[in-house]
Design a protein around this motif. Structure first.
Motif, PDB file in Angstrom:
ATOM      1  N   TYR A  19      -2.143 -19.893 -14.907  1.00  0.00           N
ATOM      2  CA  TYR A  19      -1.940 -19.267 -13.603  1.00  0.00           C
ATOM      3  C   TYR A  19      -1.048 -20.097 -12.698  1.00  0.00           C
ATOM      4  CZ  TYR A  19      -3.357 -17.648  -8.906  1.00  0.00           C
ATOM      5  OH  TYR A  19      -3.371 -17.203  -7.608  1.00  0.00           O
ATOM      6  N   ASP A  20      -1.316 -21.391 -12.611  1.00  0.00           N
ATOM      7  CA  ASP A  20      -0.525 -22.256 -11.727  1.00  0.00           C
ATOM      8  C   ASP A  20       0.933 -22.296 -12.157  1.00  0.00           C
ATOM      9  OD1 ASP A  20      -2.770 -22.857 -10.223  1.00  0.00           O
ATOM     10  OD2 ASP A  20      -3.214 -24.708 -11.305  1.00  0.00           O
ATOM     11  N   LEU A  77       2.755 -19.020 -11.149  1.00  0.00           N
ATOM     12  CA  LEU A  77       3.123 -18.999  -9.730  1.00  0.00           C
ATOM     13  C   LEU A  77       4.284 -19.937  -9.446  1.00  0.00           C
ATOM     14  CD1 LEU A  77      -0.274 -18.843  -7.804  1.00  0.00           C
ATOM     15  CD2 LEU A  77       1.228 -16.976  -8.479  1.00  0.00           C
ATOM     16  N   SER A 119       4.310 -15.223  -9.260  1.00  0.00           N
ATOM     17  CA  SER A 119       3.449 -14.085  -9.551  1.00  0.00           C
ATOM     18  C   SER A 119       2.521 -14.437 -10.703  1.00  0.00           C
ATOM     19  CB  SER A 119       4.299 -12.867  -9.937  1.00  0.00           C
ATOM     20  OG  SER A 119       3.494 -11.814 -10.438  1.00  0.00           O
ATOM     21  N   ASP A 120       1.295 -13.872 -10.685  1.00  0.00           N
ATOM     22  CA  ASP A 120       0.398 -14.069 -11.819  1.00  0.00           C
ATOM     23  C   ASP A 120       0.598 -12.989 -12.883  1.00  0.00           C
ATOM     24  OD1 ASP A 120      -0.715 -11.899 -10.556  1.00  0.00           O
ATOM     25  OD2 ASP A 120      -2.704 -12.777 -10.270  1.00  0.00           O
ATOM     26  N   LYS A 121       1.620 -12.161 -12.700  1.00  0.00           N
ATOM     27  CA  LYS A 121       2.000 -11.189 -13.731  1.00  0.00           C
ATOM     28  C   LYS A 121       3.532 -11.125 -13.826  1.00  0.00           C
ATOM     29  CE  LYS A 121       1.053  -7.303 -10.555  1.00  0.00           C
ATOM     30  NZ  LYS A 121       0.379  -8.084  -9.503  1.00  0.00           N
ATOM     31  N   VAL A 125      -1.835 -14.605 -19.423  1.00  0.00           N
ATOM     32  CA  VAL A 125      -1.990 -15.512 -18.294  1.00  0.00           C
ATOM     33  C   VAL A 125      -3.441 -15.983 -18.302  1.00  0.00           C
ATOM     34  CG1 VAL A 125      -1.854 -15.799 -15.792  1.00  0.00           C
ATOM     35  CG2 VAL A 125      -0.202 -14.336 -16.975  1.00  0.00           C
ATOM     36  N   PHE A 163      -7.136 -19.047 -14.685  1.00  0.00           N
ATOM     37  CA  PHE A 163      -7.148 -18.624 -13.287  1.00  0.00           C
ATOM     38  C   PHE A 163      -8.102 -19.506 -12.485  1.00  0.00           C
ATOM     39  CE2 PHE A 163      -5.476 -14.918 -15.309  1.00  0.00           C
ATOM     40  CZ  PHE A 163      -4.743 -14.238 -14.340  1.00  0.00           C
TER      41      PHE A 163
END
Length: 275
Positions: free
Chosen positions: A35-36, A39, A44-46, A187, A190
């Motif tokens: 996740y990090d 970003l 974006s996480d997608k 991803v 989180f």
């Protein structure tokens, strides 16, 4: 117990089968990104991986040069649009600026540096920075003649989200999202909890029954407030072409850990038992 690895391998196999069966498309193995990292690289996480334009941070070369807009920002970050410097006019850049100033995006403006084919450089901040400084920025991106770097500055989280929207819009405008091209991505890792400054409480990033990663269990049970902000979840999302296709997590299966999570989320013992 079932592990995240077991789950990802199973659903990856199912997804590959569906694409082959319905579209006769052989998907490659799905890369994984925490996740990090998502970003940091894409805001974006997608992220849509059908095209490049990864984020490049410029704090080290753009700040402390006497330009207050940058000096007073938490983050200066940009993308490189290849081969458009000569063809993408100032009018085009103005339209892009107006697009991102809409309430839906909320950016105040953008800065660009054009590295023209004839070797010259044009920039909206050219009167504040000389060509040597602008070339140093270009080197951070690996920019070459014909490329255009576009960047924003401000509060880090908000600026990354805004630049993500600019990146996607440039991908659409430049025709970089090819029909029939599918780029899957897992991803993972989180955050377990999100701290909300307004309500001064934690919220579950995924849901209240999501387990922290094994290495974070003792930290969750014994850590302080700042530690809670850094906990990672055994959760995952499947992303294809910038869209979240599905997701899930390993559930908490320990009463003490679940009780601690409810405490962090602001539930009283009575509320947790009733629900």
């Amino acid at each position: 117990f079932v592990t995240i690895e077991d789950i990802l391998n199973t659903f990856e196999g199912l997804t590959k089968h569906l694409f082959k069966h319905t579209l006769d498309i052989d998907l490659p193995d799905f890369p994984r990104m925490d996740y990090d990292e998502a970003l940091r690289r894409y805001g974006s996480d997608k992220p849509d991986l059908r095209f490049d334009m990864e984020f490049v941070e410029l704090n080290d070369v753009a700040q402390n040069q006497g330009f207050s807009v940058f000096d007073n920002s938490e983050l200066v970050v940009g993308i490189c649009a290849e081969g458009i410097a000569d063809s993408y006019s100032n009018k085009d850049m103005k339209k892009l600026t107006e697009w991102m100033q809409r309430p839906q995006i909320g950016a105040k403006g953008l800065v660009y540096v054009k590295f023209l084919e004839d070797g010259s450089i044009k920039s909206t901040v050219g009167k504040f920075f000389d060509d040597d400084a602008l070339r140093a920025w270009g080197e951070k991106f690996g920019a070459k003649a014909g490329d255009d770097i576009i960047f924003l500055s401000g509060e880090a989280e908000k600026t990354r989200k805004q630049l993500n929207e600019v990146r996607l819009e440039m991908g659409r405008r430049l025709g970089l999202m090819k029909e029939g091209d599918f780029k899957p991505l897992w991803v993972i890792d989180f955050p377990l909890l999100e701290w909300d400054e307004d309500s001064e409480r934690f919220h579950a990033m995924h849901h209240p029954f999501t387990s922290p990663k094994k290495e974070d269990v003792s930290r969750m049970l014994n850590g302080d407030h700042e530690t809670m902000k850094s906990l990672k979840a055994d959760a995952y999302d499947l992303v294809i072409n910038g869209a979240e296709i599905g997701g899930g997590s390993i559930r908490i299966h320990d009463r003490e850990l679940q009780s601690k999570n409810f405490d962090l989320l602001g539930f009283t013992k009575e509320e947790a038992e009733e629900r």
